[in-house]
Design a protein around this motif. Structure first.
Motif, short mmCIF file in Angstrom:
data_model
loop_
_atom_site.label_atom_id
_atom_site.label_comp_id
_atom_site.label_asym_id
_atom_site.label_seq_id
_atom_site.Cartn_x
_atom_site.Cartn_y
_atom_site.Cartn_z
N GLY A 78 0.81 -1.21 0.00
CA GLY A 78 0.00 0.00 0.00
C GLY A 78 0.84 1.26 0.00
N ILE A 79 1.90 1.28 0.79
CA ILE A 79 2.80 2.44 0.83
C ILE A 79 3.52 2.60 -0.51
CG2 ILE A 79 4.89 3.39 1.89
CD1 ILE A 79 3.87 2.10 4.55
N LEU A 80 3.98 1.50 -1.10
CA LEU A 80 4.62 1.59 -2.42
C LEU A 80 3.65 2.11 -3.47
CD1 LEU A 80 6.75 -1.66 -2.32
CD2 LEU A 80 7.65 0.66 -2.55
N ASP A 81 2.41 1.64 -3.44
CA ASP A 81 1.39 2.14 -4.38
C ASP A 81 1.21 3.65 -4.20
OD1 ASP A 81 0.98 -0.45 -5.32
OD2 ASP A 81 -0.90 -0.74 -4.22
N LEU A 82 1.16 4.11 -2.96
CA LEU A 82 0.99 5.52 -2.65
C LEU A 82 2.15 6.35 -3.21
CD1 LEU A 82 -0.63 7.65 -0.80
CD2 LEU A 82 1.25 7.25 0.79
N ILE A 83 3.37 5.90 -2.96
CA ILE A 83 4.56 6.62 -3.45
C ILE A 83 4.55 6.68 -4.97
CG2 ILE A 83 7.09 6.53 -3.62
CD1 ILE A 83 7.00 5.35 -0.71
N GLU A 84 4.24 5.56 -5.61
CA GLU A 84 4.21 5.53 -7.08
C GLU A 84 3.15 6.50 -7.62
OE1 GLU A 84 4.29 2.24 -10.64
OE2 GLU A 84 3.31 1.67 -8.76
N LYS A 85 2.03 6.57 -6.97
CA LYS A 85 0.92 7.43 -7.43
C LYS A 85 1.23 8.92 -7.24
CE LYS A 85 -3.87 8.48 -6.28
NZ LYS A 85 -4.95 8.20 -5.32
#
Length: 121
Positions: A78-85
């Protein structure tokens, strides 16, 4: 390429498989490592040319406080998805999460989950 590291962000969360973990909660710590181009911001000296680690911290903190998962693996993703977004200048990100109060037998300091994702494939 350069690295921005934010080490040992601490949160009290309600993540875990067991009902006690979701009710009582436990502390976690998060390390972030972001690979970003730093040559241009190093010359312009403008925060708009890089990734604001204050903004990364604020966004991750809000995410962690507003989400609860059974697995730390899910929180990492979830954190990686957030950073990517949210942070398009980040080319690679590594997230590590340490959970200190794990309901399992044995003597240990913590468990740690780590994942690295390349955003610019």
């Amino acid at each position: 390429m350069g690295k921005i590291r934010i080490q040992n962000l601490k949160f009290y969360t309600y993540n875990g498989v067991l009902p006690e973990e979701k009710k009582l909660g436990q502390p976690i710590a998060i390390d972030l490592e972001l690979t970003v181009p730093i040559e241009n911001p190093g010359r312009t000296d403008q925060v708009g040319d890089t990734v604001s680690y204050a903004e990364v911290n604020a966004q991750v903190a809000e995410f962690v406080k507003s989400h609860s998962y059974n697995l730390m693996e899910s929180l990492v993703v979830g954190i990686l998805d957030l950073i990517e977004k949210l942070f398009d200048k980040v080319e690679v990100a590594t997230v590590k999460i340490r959970k200190f109060s794990v309901p399992m037998a044995g003597i240990y300091d913590y468990i740690e989950i780590e994942e690295t994702r390349n955003f610019k494939k």
